[in-house]
Design a protein around this motif. Structure first.
Motif, mmCIF file in Angstrom:
data_model
loop_
_atom_site.group_PDB
_atom_site.id
_atom_site.type_symbol
_atom_site.label_atom_id
_atom_site.label_comp_id
_atom_site.label_asym_id
_atom_site.label_seq_id
_atom_site.Cartn_x
_atom_site.Cartn_y
_atom_site.Cartn_z
ATOM 1 N N ALA A 59 -42.514 30.821 24.294
ATOM 2 C CA ALA A 59 -41.350 30.509 23.787
ATOM 3 C C ALA A 59 -40.519 31.701 23.296
ATOM 4 C CB ALA A 59 -41.602 29.633 22.677
ATOM 5 N N LYS B 122 -42.497 20.631 25.799
ATOM 6 C CA LYS B 122 -41.885 19.624 26.388
ATOM 7 C C LYS B 122 -41.462 20.016 28.088
ATOM 8 C CE LYS B 122 -39.176 17.624 22.652
ATOM 9 N NZ LYS B 122 -37.977 17.281 21.989
ATOM 10 N N SER C 163 -41.835 24.040 21.099
ATOM 11 C CA SER C 163 -41.457 22.461 21.418
ATOM 12 C C SER C 163 -40.809 22.431 22.508
ATOM 13 C CB SER C 163 -40.976 21.657 20.389
ATOM 14 O OG SER C 163 -39.550 22.280 20.299
ATOM 15 N N TYR C 164 -39.908 23.302 23.062
ATOM 16 C CA TYR C 164 -39.094 23.423 24.344
ATOM 17 C C TYR C 164 -40.215 23.645 25.326
ATOM 18 C CZ TYR C 164 -35.636 24.098 27.986
ATOM 19 O OH TYR C 164 -34.756 23.965 29.087
ATOM 20 N N ASN D 21 -38.225 18.143 30.003
ATOM 21 C CA ASN D 21 -36.985 18.940 30.353
ATOM 22 C C ASN D 21 -37.154 19.505 31.755
ATOM 23 O OD1 ASN D 21 -36.245 18.997 27.525
ATOM 24 N ND2 ASN D 21 -37.278 20.636 27.053
ATOM 25 N N VAL E 51 -36.620 30.503 23.180
ATOM 26 C CA VAL E 51 -36.616 29.078 22.886
ATOM 27 C C VAL E 51 -37.675 28.777 21.710
ATOM 28 C CG1 VAL E 51 -35.685 28.665 25.164
ATOM 29 C CG2 VAL E 51 -38.089 28.617 24.853
#
Length: 84
Positions: free
Chosen positions: A32, A44, A40-41, A50, A37
């Motif tokens: 991340a 996901k 959690s992105y 995503n 980012v």
């Protein structure tokens, strides 16, 4: 091909990206940070919530010192190493 998040090719791509990240010794938090980012992105994305954007894919590969084209070749060869 369907643009669904749940298409089998996206499942394969997400599994490949997770595998490359783990092989590179990166945690989701470290990935991340490299991508700019939140953790959690990344989570996901790996779980299929995503889409994998082409630029994010390229940056993911770069963070793992992997060549994007080589990984795509691997993806399309499939687990048996045969062209699909």
């Amino acid at each position: 091909m369907s643009a669904s998040l749940y298409h089998a090719n996206y499942d394969d791509l997400r599994a490949l990206l997770r595998s490359v990240r783990v092989k590179a010794g990166l945690t989701q938090v470290q990935m991340a940070d490299a991508l700019g980012v939140g953790q959690s992105y990344v989570s996901k994305l790996e779980r299929g919530e995503n889409f994998v954007d082409v630029l994010l894919y390229a940056r993911w590969c770069q963070a793992c010192s992997a060549k994007p084209g080589v990984l795509l070749d691997e993806l399309f060869r499939g687990p048996a190493g045969l062209e699909s």
